[in-house]
Design a protein around this motif. Structure first.
Motif, mmCIF file in Angstrom:
data_model
loop_
_atom_site.group_PDB
_atom_site.id
_atom_site.type_symbol
_atom_site.label_atom_id
_atom_site.label_comp_id
_atom_site.label_asym_id
_atom_site.label_seq_id
_atom_site.Cartn_x
_atom_site.Cartn_y
_atom_site.Cartn_z
ATOM 1 N N PHE A 92 7.426 -3.091 -3.648
ATOM 2 C CA PHE A 92 5.977 -2.899 -3.755
ATOM 3 C C PHE A 92 5.397 -3.141 -5.147
ATOM 4 O O PHE A 92 4.190 -3.059 -5.333
ATOM 5 C CB PHE A 92 5.593 -1.483 -3.292
ATOM 6 N N ASP A 112 0.500 7.224 -0.224
ATOM 7 C CA ASP A 112 -0.462 7.071 0.864
ATOM 8 C C ASP A 112 0.141 6.641 2.196
ATOM 9 O O ASP A 112 -0.468 6.855 3.244
ATOM 10 C CB ASP A 112 -1.541 6.055 0.466
ATOM 11 N N ARG A 113 1.319 6.007 2.153
ATOM 12 C CA ARG A 113 1.908 5.491 3.395
ATOM 13 C C ARG A 113 3.414 5.751 3.447
ATOM 14 O O ARG A 113 4.216 4.820 3.525
ATOM 15 C CB ARG A 113 1.612 3.996 3.509
ATOM 16 N N SER A 140 5.588 4.032 6.138
ATOM 17 C CA SER A 140 5.974 2.629 5.956
ATOM 18 C C SER A 140 7.215 2.511 5.079
ATOM 19 O O SER A 140 8.044 1.623 5.277
ATOM 20 C CB SER A 140 4.817 1.812 5.377
ATOM 21 N N ILE A 141 7.372 3.427 4.133
ATOM 22 C CA ILE A 141 8.564 3.457 3.280
ATOM 23 C C ILE A 141 9.788 3.812 4.130
ATOM 24 O O ILE A 141 10.847 3.193 4.011
ATOM 25 C CB ILE A 141 8.399 4.481 2.136
ATOM 26 N N SER A 143 5.626 12.042 -0.979
ATOM 27 C CA SER A 143 4.210 11.763 -0.763
ATOM 28 C C SER A 143 3.358 13.000 -1.047
ATOM 29 O O SER A 143 2.323 12.915 -1.714
ATOM 30 C CB SER A 143 3.980 11.283 0.670
ATOM 31 N N GLN A 179 2.374 -1.280 -6.954
ATOM 32 C CA GLN A 179 1.804 -0.439 -5.896
ATOM 33 C C GLN A 179 2.821 0.533 -5.295
ATOM 34 O O GLN A 179 2.542 1.184 -4.285
ATOM 35 C CB GLN A 179 1.214 -1.326 -4.794
ATOM 36 N N ALA A 180 4.000 0.636 -5.901
ATOM 37 C CA ALA A 180 5.056 1.479 -5.335
ATOM 38 C C ALA A 180 4.630 2.941 -5.214
ATOM 39 O O ALA A 180 4.836 3.561 -4.168
ATOM 40 C CB ALA A 180 6.335 1.362 -6.168
ATOM 41 N N ALA A 203 1.526 4.212 -5.195
ATOM 42 C CA ALA A 203 0.414 4.327 -4.240
ATOM 43 C C ALA A 203 0.911 4.212 -2.801
ATOM 44 O O ALA A 203 0.457 4.941 -1.913
ATOM 45 C CB ALA A 203 -0.639 3.261 -4.532
ATOM 46 N N THR A 204 1.848 3.302 -2.553
ATOM 47 C CA THR A 204 2.386 3.127 -1.209
ATOM 48 C C THR A 204 3.147 4.374 -0.768
ATOM 49 O O THR A 204 2.963 4.862 0.355
ATOM 50 C CB THR A 204 3.292 1.890 -1.139
ATOM 51 N N LEU A 205 3.979 4.906 -1.642
ATOM 52 C CA LEU A 205 4.729 6.115 -1.310
ATOM 53 C C LEU A 205 3.783 7.296 -1.097
ATOM 54 O O LEU A 205 3.954 8.083 -0.164
ATOM 55 C CB LEU A 205 5.752 6.423 -2.405
#
Length: 159
Positions: free
Chosen positions: A106, A116-117, A120-121, A136, A109-110, A112-114
């Motif tokens: 990511f 918020d989502r 998906s991780i 998260s 954005q790693a 932010a991804t972890l």
């Protein structure tokens, strides 16, 4: 609880007006492909073309419309791989190896991804679901100071 101010990261373009005492400066700054009006204390050290993080809130001025009213601005130094991996490695259940995999998947954005989502991780099998969701929650709790913490880790990694 008082809400935390939401920073605006933008490239400083120019000063349009500054009060004689320097208490108020009206400037243009570019973010998200748009030019925004930013208003706050006169900061003569702002450099044209430099990215800054303005800290304040959006408001609607009765005569001039939407503007971002800031209380201070700091140079945006960005986040690099080393800072991101160091930051993620501190989360429970995420060591340097897992943090590196998150960066590879990511990039910047790693976090932010972890945050918020996390599903998906977990779906991508980068982390077990329980670890992804726990991380998260921790990141959500600390989201208000996330950017500055990441920048500090990036600066320290360069030493």
């Amino acid at each position: 609880m008082t809400p935390q101010p939401l920073p605006l990261t933008a490239v400083y373009l120019r000063s349009r007006w500054c009060s004689s005492d320097g208490a108020l400066q009206i400037s243009d700054a570019s973010a998200d492909g748009k030019t925004h009006t930013v208003a706050g204390p006169g900061l003569p050290a702002l450099v044209k073309g430099q990215a800054y993080r303005f800290v304040g809130a959006w408001e609607v001025h009765p005569a001039h419309g939407s503007q971002y009213r800031y209380t201070y601005a700091v140079r945006d130094v960005g986040v690099d791989r080393e800072g991101m991996v160091s930051y993620l490695s501190l989360l429970n259940g995420i060591g340097e190896g897992r943090a590196s995999k998150l960066w590879e998947a990511f990039g910047a954005q790693a976090v932010a991804t972890l945050r918020d989502r996390p599903a998906s991780i977990a779906t991508a099998k980068l982390l077990p679901a329980d670890i992804a969701f726990a991380a998260s929650r921790e990141l959500q709790r600390d989201a208000w100071r996330e950017r500055v913490t990441l920048e500090v880790y990036s600066l320290l990694a360069k030493r």
